[in-house]
Enzyme design. Sequence first.
Site, PDB file in Angstrom:
ATOM      1  N   HIS A 141       0.816  -1.217   0.000  1.00  0.00           N
ATOM      2  CA  HIS A 141       0.000   0.000   0.000  1.00  0.00           C
ATOM      3  C   HIS A 141       0.855   1.275   0.000  1.00  0.00           C
ATOM      4  CE1 HIS A 141      -2.073  -3.160   2.536  1.00  0.00           C
ATOM      5  NE2 HIS A 141      -2.741  -3.177   1.419  1.00  0.00           N
ATOM      6  N   PRO A 142       1.742   1.438  -0.965  1.00  0.00           N
ATOM      7  CA  PRO A 142       2.487   2.689  -1.014  1.00  0.00           C
ATOM      8  C   PRO A 142       1.544   3.853  -1.325  1.00  0.00           C
ATOM      9  CG  PRO A 142       2.890   1.392  -2.992  1.00  0.00           C
ATOM     10  CD  PRO A 142       2.070   0.540  -2.092  1.00  0.00           C
TER      11      PRO A 142
END
Lengths: 156, 483
Positions: free
Chosen positions: B423-424
């Site tokens: 989940h950047p």
Amino acid sequence: MQTRRQILKWTGLGGVAAAVGWQVWGKGTGGPAASSSAFAPWQMATLRAACAAALADEAAGIATAQDLDTHFAGVGAQVAPDFALALAVMEFGHAGRRFSRLSLDEAGDVLDDWARSRVGVRRQIARAVRDAARFTWFSREETWAALDYDGPWVGR
Amino acid sequence: MTRHAQTQDVVIGSGAGGAVLAARLAEGGRGVVLLEEGPRVSRLDFTQREGAMYSLLYRDAGGQSSSDGAISVMQGRCLGGSTTINMGDVVPIEDAVLAHWRQHFGWGDWGGITHADVRAAAERAKRDIGASRIAPDEVNRANGLLRDGAKALGLRGQRLEHNRTGCVGSGYCLIGCAYDAKKGTHLSHVPRAEAAGAQVWCDSRVDRVTSRARGVTVHGAGFAVDAERVFVCAGTIHTPGVLERSGLGGTQRGRNLSLQPQGPVLAVFDHEVDLHRGIPQSFGVDGALEISAERGLGGYTIEGVAGGPAMTASLVPLPMKELRPLLALYRQSAAALCLVPDRPSGRVTSKNGRPVIEYQQTAEWTARLRSALKTGARCYLAAGATAVRIPAVHSREIRSEADVASIDELPLRSCDLSMISAHPQGTCRMGPNPESSVVDMDFRVHGSDNVFVCDASLFPTTSSTHTMVPVMTMAHLLADSLI
């Protein structure tokens, strides 16, 4: 026990040696074939030794190194130079003999030491080599029986 | 020869943001070309073999990582983007997180968009992908053990929401659902876009965007598309590169990266668990998750996880003599990921046209990670595990509460612990001020009239524990403003 200065010296020498090695072998007659191999013969020797050390098995190391070479010659081509540099540091970057000339047990000890090292780049290289070798080896169907893994559902 | 096209809107990226936008714009009567860097894939391509599938579906064959090698940044590179290879979790943006952005990142009244508008957009996103809460009988044994352990310890947890319909329980979600049960955007939105007249070009990597009279030209290897507008939805790691090559984005481009790294916990039981079958991630222990307007998302959550033999073997950094006996107990193992929301502490730059992901673990974050790992270990011990292992170089077997304390002494330097990021967020943050943001409150890159961004790079801080629905929500809000 090596001092930090000695470790950095060898790692730095490894970097220099890698550059020399690349110039002599990577671009010369010993260099990789145009599209069938990502690595030069000397790099393949290091890769076989590294994979064998990661898997504690020479035959597995040879097979895995071949698979990785194919991968880096194909879809992994963009990151192949980085991996090649890691191999060079591994080959020349520690005190004593070249990594590819160590025994299986010695090479395994070096890999384990680098995984625990205070030097970040050594931990990074150890991890990269281990992860790549183990992912590749355990992707092979012949390894699944030892895990009692029954494999894909598709195609049954 | 260059393939040339003219259209009204170009969308770059077919993931959670791009595919939703492409469908909404096309259905709204706009001419759309959707450009996807990766291959066009369908369930017929999903062989459930890890080696081939990571190479086919993932960025760098799953090898993308932070520059120090510490964190594997898992990202899809195929039709559907990361929605094709994710766990299918559905977690909308909480009101408190929105309030945090309004109060601390200049979002203010966001041009009149209310929390109710955001919730409505999220509900629409959830309907599009058939979201539902995982049923009790869909919780596999591995997740059930996490649940049972949490319950025994009095910890709060719940079954997760997901985007599957008709799941057959093969467990191969991370390498493409061969049954079209998990509704990635390659199923939920790309077909809608095409039915409405959008062209979808796969294997089409965008190099840069240039301005032209009354619009833009989007350039890639072997193609150029003239359009009135372009929507860059290439994801947190790659959107900055597109903007950089286009001379856009200002000083904040690439900065303020959050990775929300996750650390695993492995447990072994004296009976079969078969973690690799069933929905891999169906239960979450979320009692320690903190959500507030003052601080946004904090604390941690622990969720079940599974991987095939190759991924499992590669994530356990032990010498082979210790790994082999552990792998022999594969079918008696369970695993969880400790998801620890972070504050922005990294950035994405580029070198030779490739992203460089720089990230620094903070001491505060590392302390929360240790707490999460200890809680995970305790849950599994409470569920009856004979041993727990943290996949770290220096880890020891944990067989009792007394052993759990060893996690406090575990070295957690870069590459000591196998960590992943799925989940950047944050590298093109949205905000009213060009000095502290990349994109304005109308989703336009500051200083541009017709270049928009719509992916997880917009979020000033961590939006949610799982970003698929938050990104889809933003895409719906953007589409609502344009159509």
